[in-house]
Design a protein around this motif. Structure first.
Motif, mmCIF file in Angstrom:
data_model
loop_
_atom_site.group_PDB
_atom_site.id
_atom_site.type_symbol
_atom_site.label_atom_id
_atom_site.label_comp_id
_atom_site.label_asym_id
_atom_site.label_seq_id
_atom_site.Cartn_x
_atom_site.Cartn_y
_atom_site.Cartn_z
ATOM 1 N N ASP A 84 36.883 32.547 33.454
ATOM 2 C CA ASP A 84 37.392 32.223 35.139
ATOM 3 C C ASP A 84 38.812 32.816 35.171
ATOM 4 O O ASP A 84 38.404 33.606 37.030
ATOM 5 N N ARG A 103 38.971 36.091 34.262
ATOM 6 C CA ARG A 103 38.187 37.206 34.969
ATOM 7 C C ARG A 103 38.072 37.929 36.426
ATOM 8 O O ARG A 103 38.282 38.493 36.669
ATOM 9 N N PHE A 104 38.200 36.703 37.134
ATOM 10 C CA PHE A 104 37.920 36.686 38.434
ATOM 11 C C PHE A 104 38.773 37.064 39.864
ATOM 12 O O PHE A 104 39.018 36.396 40.807
ATOM 13 N N ASP A 124 42.789 37.149 41.206
ATOM 14 C CA ASP A 124 43.383 37.966 42.368
ATOM 15 C C ASP A 124 44.812 38.436 41.319
ATOM 16 O O ASP A 124 44.883 37.911 40.752
#
Length: 609
Positions: free
Chosen positions: A493, A495-496, A498
């Motif tokens: 997760d 990788r996504f 901010d």
């Protein structure tokens, strides 16, 4: 299995594992060497001669350099059809074993560095490769020198145990581990608990020898150790492991930390009481070369203020028998194999054997004088050890390693991962820095037992959680149990997420508070930090952070210290700051400046837990 089949087999999957219960901070920068050390490995420029690369452990690089020079003047070299240049490179015995048994090409982008020969510290490793892969792959290993495995003890501490007049055995160390009074039981209450440093037996010869010596001691045997003896020694060894401060992938990293504390403190150190190591490593330490690095021309070595003395356990010592062999890998040419065989033959000659003692190794030829280095001045006894413990069979060695996996000291590790904007940068293999960090962290999960505690945090600006500003909690520190898949998914997760600023020092401070609040004696309590840059957004300064985390690392120490293991990830990492942070807590820093090798670095880090 044929060498062709071996080469095209599995490739280094699952190389690294990270322990939980330690605070792990991943910041994109690593401060320790990778498995295949390219530093000070000589000039690989074409000199017109056949290149014979020897993969060897760090403590033999200097010696093999000298032997390579002498080989050029030998009859064995003169008999070759063309000249040959022997080039040693530093690869730990356990790592080379892993590379060779995993299959695939040698894990180095520069094919000039792929080894023709291999010289691990012990034939234990060549036998494991022969059993797991192919006997033809390891050729015909032949020992050319040897060195005993001893316990290096600061001289002042050794004298408190009766050194040099009294025999000291592993049972004496085990009793100090078991006694809650620690050093107070021998009249030294200010020294705190008795602390042992050992290396991971999966990668280190001394770590492997130490667990076998423990089984010999518990069984009362000096020969014919069996798998049943190893099983019966489980409780004895478990108590012994409770004294371990943390495991390491190499002895040199532990000795570096000890050396720095000794030089920069009052002369003594509460970091460790006894280090399992080879006699040659102790000799290097006492000369001022704690990590046994390749000494450069003009380099000045400064001996430690407090030397280590060799305790040859009364129950006996195993020896590292240092074989050398020409590999049967398909990248080795016939010309290289011929030159390698000539070098191996040269190592058995009197001219070669005379060189060995200069570098702290004992010659096989007992008629060769040991010289001035093998004296009490440098902490050794040329007459020791009194008892030699033979190398057990492969099945007994495997039983000991499997047992260690179950009885090793439990760990509590917190991994702290930098997810700032710079982690989007590519590392040259189709992955970003963050991809490499995520996959490296995921690969460590298989190392932990279900009872080990693991936690994962990520940090950048603009986020918050119960752990504080700029921190995201992916997993609280808790027993891993059957959560490996969910932790793996949580790491994906990232990788996504901010990605903004880098509040590195604040994240480490928060992680340290979390881990010290929950730290327990009897565990390796640690933080692993991965960062690729310099701090840009913290409210705490580096000096204030060092003061905060270093106050409990003074002599005597805490019974449940929290050690920090930073990984300097990428060329922009502030390696100086990360090294200071590690040293303040008695941890180690790891260098992943080549971000493409992060998997190898993670494997190195995880060996500590």
């Amino acid at each position: 299995m044929s060498t062709a089949g071996w080469r095209h087999g599995a490739r280094l999957a699952g190389a690294g594992v990270v322990a939980l219960g330690t605070v792990l901070a991943l910041t994109g920068c690593f401060g320790a060497s990778t498995d295949v050390d390219s530093d000070a490995d000589g000039d690989f420029a074409d000199d017109g001669c056949t290149s014979v690369v020897v993969a060897t452990s760090s403590e033999k690089v200097n010696m093999l350099d000298a032997l390579a020079d002498a080989f050029k003047e030998s009859p064995q070299h003169e008999g070759l059809a063309e000249c040959a240049t022997v080039r040693p490179i530093n690869v730990s015995s356990g790592d080379a074993t892993r590379f060779l048994t995993a299959g695939g090409d040698w894990p180095d982008d520069d094919a000039r560095r792929w080894p023709t020969m291999w010289s691990p510290a012990s034939t234990v490793w060549t036998e494991r490769v022969a059993a797991a892969a192919s006997a033809s792959l390891v050729g015909e290993p032949e020992s050319f020198t040897h060195t005993p495995v001893v316990f290096g003890v600061p001289e002042t501490m050794a004298k408190a145990l009766g050194y040099p007049g009294s025999e000291i055995g592993i049972t004496d160390f085990e009793a100090l581990c078991q006694d809650p009074a620690g050093w107070a039981s021998v009249g030294k209450p200010l020294w705190g608990s008795f602390k042992i440093s050992k290396t991971n037996p999966n990668t280190s010869t001394t770590g492997l020898s130490a667990i076998l010596m423990q089984s010999y001691e518990a069984s009362g045997k000096t020969v014919d150790l069996t798998a049943a003896d190893v099983a019966a020694a489980a409780e004895f060894s478990r108590v012994f492991e409770e004294c371990v401060i943390h495991y390491g992938d190499t002895t040199g990293k532990v000795l570096n930390t000890l050396y720095d504390e000794t030089q920069n403190g009052s002369g003594g150190s509460g970091y460790v009481s006894a280090v399992a190591l080879e006699e040659t490593s102790l000799l290097n330490y006492n000369q001022g070369n704690p990590d046994s690095h390749t000494v450069q021309p003009g380099e000045t070595l400064t001996p430690p203020k407090e030397k280590l003395v060799a305790v040859y356990p009364s129950g006996g010592s195993m020896w590292s028998d240092n074989p050398i062999t020409v590999l049967g890998a398909d990248w080795v040419t016939e010309v290289q194999a011929t030159a390698g065989a000539a070098f191996a033959e040269f190592l058995q000659t009197d001219a070669a054997q005379q060189i060995l003692p200069e570098y702290g190794f004992r010659p096989l030829d007992e008629s060769v004088a040991l010289g001035d280095l093998f004296t009490a001045e440098y902490g050794v006894d040329p007459a020791g050890p009194a008892v030699t413990l033979p190398k057990p069979s492969v099945d007994v060695v495997s039983a000991a390693i499997d047992q260690w996996t179950q009885i090793r000291k439990p760990s509590s590790v917190l991994e702290v991962i930098d997810i700032s904007g710079s982690m989007d940068e590519a590392i040259g293999d189709g992955r970003s820095k963050l991809d490499g960090a995520i996959e490296g962290a995921q690969s460590t999960l298989g190392h932990f037992r279900s009872s080990d505690e693991v936690g994962v945090w990520a940090f950048t600006t603009g986020v918050s959680s119960a752990a504080g500003q700029n921190i995201v909690v992916l997993r609280d520190v808790s027993p891993l149990a059957s959560d490996r898949e969910s932790v793996d998914s949580s790491l994906d997760d990232l990788r996504f997420a901010d990605r903004q600023g880098t509040p590195l020092y604040d994240a480490i401070a928060a992680a340290y508070e979390e881990m010290t609040a929950r730290a327990e004696p009897g565990r390796i309590n640690a933080i692993v930090v991965l960062s690729d840059g310099q701090d840009t957004d913290s409210t705490i300064s580096l000096d204030s952070l060092i003061a905060k985390i270093g106050k409990e690392s003074s002599e005597g120490g805490d019974d449940a210290p929290v050690r920090i293991f930073p990984i300097a990830y990428g060329e922009g990492a502030d390696t100086g700051a990360l090294q200071r942070i590690a040293e303040a807590t008695g941890g180690q820093w790891f260098d992943a400046s080549d971000a493409a090798k992060i998997d190898l670095v993670f494997a190195s880090v995880i060996n500590n837990f």
